[in-house]
Design a protein around this motif. Structure first.
Motif, mmCIF file in Angstrom:
data_model
loop_
_atom_site.group_PDB
_atom_site.id
_atom_site.type_symbol
_atom_site.label_atom_id
_atom_site.label_comp_id
_atom_site.label_asym_id
_atom_site.label_seq_id
_atom_site.Cartn_x
_atom_site.Cartn_y
_atom_site.Cartn_z
ATOM 1 N N PHE A 1 0.735 -1.288 -0.075
ATOM 2 C CA PHE A 1 -0.107 0.001 -0.087
ATOM 3 C C PHE A 1 0.884 1.377 -0.001
ATOM 4 C CE2 PHE A 1 -3.980 -1.934 -0.300
ATOM 5 C CZ PHE A 1 -3.890 -3.061 0.551
ATOM 6 N N GLY A 2 2.139 1.232 0.733
ATOM 7 C CA GLY A 2 2.886 2.336 0.560
ATOM 8 C C GLY A 2 3.538 2.613 -0.819
ATOM 9 N N ALA A 3 3.835 1.484 -1.517
ATOM 10 C CA ALA A 3 4.389 1.885 -2.726
ATOM 11 C C ALA A 3 3.271 2.491 -3.773
ATOM 12 C CB ALA A 3 5.172 0.760 -3.505
ATOM 13 N N ARG B 1 0.712 5.950 -7.319
ATOM 14 C CA ARG B 1 -0.725 6.666 -7.786
ATOM 15 C C ARG B 1 -0.482 8.102 -7.843
ATOM 16 N NH1 ARG B 1 -6.129 3.391 -6.021
ATOM 17 N NH2 ARG B 1 -5.838 1.550 -7.080
ATOM 18 N N ALA B 2 -0.035 8.577 -6.654
ATOM 19 C CA ALA B 2 0.240 10.088 -6.438
ATOM 20 C C ALA B 2 1.089 10.671 -7.784
ATOM 21 C CB ALA B 2 0.745 10.300 -5.101
ATOM 22 N N ALA C 1 -7.358 5.409 -1.500
ATOM 23 C CA ALA C 1 -7.450 4.133 -0.955
ATOM 24 C C ALA C 1 -6.166 3.731 -0.285
ATOM 25 C CB ALA C 1 -7.846 3.179 -2.191
ATOM 26 N N PRO C 2 -5.095 3.435 -0.965
ATOM 27 C CA PRO C 2 -3.901 2.896 -0.305
ATOM 28 C C PRO C 2 -3.563 3.841 1.126
ATOM 29 C CG PRO C 2 -3.376 3.556 -2.235
ATOM 30 C CD PRO C 2 -4.787 3.849 -2.425
ATOM 31 N N VAL C 3 -3.736 4.827 1.299
ATOM 32 C CA VAL C 3 -3.393 5.719 2.075
ATOM 33 C C VAL C 3 -4.204 5.340 3.329
ATOM 34 C CG1 VAL C 3 -3.455 8.117 3.362
ATOM 35 C CG2 VAL C 3 -2.376 7.597 1.165
ATOM 36 N N ALA D 1 -3.457 3.775 7.020
ATOM 37 C CA ALA D 1 -3.912 4.141 8.408
ATOM 38 C C ALA D 1 -4.587 3.214 8.922
ATOM 39 C CB ALA D 1 -4.983 5.617 8.049
ATOM 40 N N ALA D 2 -5.445 2.469 8.413
ATOM 41 C CA ALA D 2 -6.117 0.984 9.342
ATOM 42 C C ALA D 2 -5.031 0.438 9.868
ATOM 43 C CB ALA D 2 -6.960 0.491 8.116
#
Lengths: 221, 57, 245
Positions: free
Chosen positions: A175-177, A182-183, A191-193, A197-198
């Protein structure tokens, strides 16, 4: 249990050993610098690889810093004192991991901005990359701390800790990569951010119990 | 499956089906035989009851 | 029931019980698997898409199922071991880990062999195969930690914690890999999604899964005997057992 005092103590201790804190940072720079040497300096390629490279390097660097988390306290016996203290061990462990993240994780995030620029990562997307790292690196610290608590009693745990912890860091890496990638493409990276956080919330609530359990077992023998 | 020939060639996929089954067979046989041998070796070692190296408690 | 649970927990009782029932499970699993193979390799019709290549399913799917099932068994045994401090429960985890790692390896090997005729490459970053690979790393981590300690008791308890942390992470890893997979490649339908698989195809699959489960039952008991002997070698009943055998 004076939280501020504890955090201050840990920070002061870390400051005294600041040479040791430099290792993860230097490791992070070197690993990131290796990639262009390996895959070539073609800007478009580097820009595409930048978030992935930053995250893999940050992941490995944070694991390098984890082994020392409990080691020094274990050797001078203060870890046993913390176990005996009336304060809940889970709380003490949470504080310890937080301060350890402050001195090892946070520098990685700050440095990541420079290294991302070095790899040609678009400055517009830097905010999301940093946000992702701010959410992700604490999770890495918690996971590393679980590994450290299980291997603190072992003499040569340096190589064992990454083997235990790396499979657990796969979701954070994904999710970090993905957030960074995406950014960079200008796509919405919410979504990944949110997933990061979750995972941070999950780590903060569950990991201390595993770490405390690990410490109790390691110090029982 | 109508004929032995078709069975052996697996309709042209034999080069993938049979190696898969071979790997599975080998690993399962190893996992079946290994514990028995370890048990035998352990019992033999205990019979000798010579505490050779620093044993794990 | 609780008395039985505690009786079973006493190693000597368990050792004799395992000695008697393990062979039954072993032979039963052999028979069931042979029946499954006969059904899967001979009776089942070739698939209209994959021809006879799909028959790898009869070893791939059971292996993948066992790799996850055994990890759950390990985590449950780890929890029991930590909560009730039962040495036997830790021995179950320690005995199950190599079997689980073997089935994970088999799932990966057969999966890649199945992938070759379907997509032309041995390794496909398919969501299931990738999370299976991460599961293999979890097993290897467990084994490494379990054997890293001088004192077996600490090794058991430390790796039990790792197994519990691992089981919490397995679903997270699975869904994040699935999310990652749809991001980069789109779902490659292995075989699962299609509902029109005739009974003559999926009945042998169930038989094979039952066969694999029986195999696991037989050889987890066998390995457990070794682990129990290893852990209890200084006790009286083991000495007596050694003299008798």
């Amino acid at each position: 249990m004076n939280i501020a005092a504890l955090v201050q103590r840990d920070l002061r201790l870390a400051y005294r050993r600041r040479g040791e804190l430099a290792t993860p940072v230097i490791f992070f720079i070197i690993v990131t610098a290796l990639f262009p040497l390996a895959v070539g300096s073609e800007p478009a390629l580097l820009r595409r690889l930048a978030p992935g490279v930053i995250w893999v390097a940050a992941l490995l660097a944070s694991l390098i810093g984890q082994d020392s988390l409990f080691k020094s306290d274990y050797e001078d016996g203060s870890l046993e004192q913390t176990l005996l203290s009336p304060a809940p061990l889970e709380g003490l462990v949470l504080l310890r991991v937080f301060t350890h993240w402050l001195v090892t994780g946070l520098p990685l995030v700050i440095l990541a901005v420079l290294l991302a620029l070095m790899l040609g990562y678009p400055t517009g997307a830097m905010g999301v990359l940093v946000l992702g790292l701010l959410l992700g690196t604490p999770v890495l610290s918690f996971l590393g701390a679980i590994g450290a608590s299980l291997t603190v009693g072992l003499r040569r745990s340096g190589m064992l800790l990454p083997i235990l912890v790396l499979p657990l860091t796969v979701p954070v890496l994904i999710f970090g990569a993905a957030a960074g990638e995406r950014a960079a493409l200008g796509e919405p990276a919410a979504a990944p951010v949110y997933f990061l956080a979750a995972m941070l919330v999950l780590a903060v609530t569950l990991a201390p119990f595993a770490i405390a359990g690990g410490l109790r077992i390691s110090l029982e023998s | 499956m109508s004929s032995w020939h078709e069975f052996l060639t697996m309709g042209g996929y034999g080069a993938y089906v049979w190696p898969s089954y071979a790997i599975v067979l080998v690993v399962m046989v190893i996992n079946a035989v290994l514990p028995g041998r370890r048990q035998h070796a352990l019992l033999k070692q205990l019979r000798r009851r010579v505490p050779n190296d620093r044993e794990r408690q | 029931m609780f008395v039985w649970f505690h009786k079973l927990a006493s190693p000597p009782y368990f050792y004799r019980l395992a000695e008697r029932i393990a062979p039954w499970f072993g032979w039963l699993s052999l028979i069931v698997m042979l029946a499954g193979l006969y059904g899967g390799l001979w009776l089942a019709p070739p698939d209209y898409q994959q021809g006879d290549g799909f028959r790898i399913m009869y070893v791939h799917v059971p292996s993948a199922w066992m790799s996850l099932f055994i990890y759950v068994v390990m985590a449950v045994a780890a929890a029991i071991g930590l909560i009730w401090r039962m040495k036997l429960a830790h021995a179950v985890s320690a005995a199950a880990a190599p079997l689980g790692a073997s089935f994970t390896f088999l799932a990966l090997a057969t999966g890649s062999l199945w992938g070759k005729p379907m997509w032309g490459t041995y390794w496909v970053w398919d969501a299931r195969l990738t999370s299976e690979l991460v599961l293999l790393f979890l097993y290897l981590g467990y084994l490494a930690l379990n054997h890293a300690f001088e004192d077996q008791r600490t090794g058991d308890r430390a790796s039990a914690i790792l197994a519990l942390v691992g089981i919490v992470n397995v679903p997270i890893i699975h869904y994040s890999v699935k999310w990652w997979n749809t991001l980069h490649q789109g779902p490659t339908v292995f075989f699962g999604a299609r509902a029109d698989i005739p009974p003559s195809m999926y009945i042998p699959l169930f038989i094979m899964i039952i066969g694999f489960m029986l195999y696991f039952a037989a050889f987890i008991l066998k390995r457990l005997q070794v682990e129990v002997l290893q852990r209890e070698r200084h006790t009286a009943w083991v000495r007596e057992l050694v003299e008798r055998s």
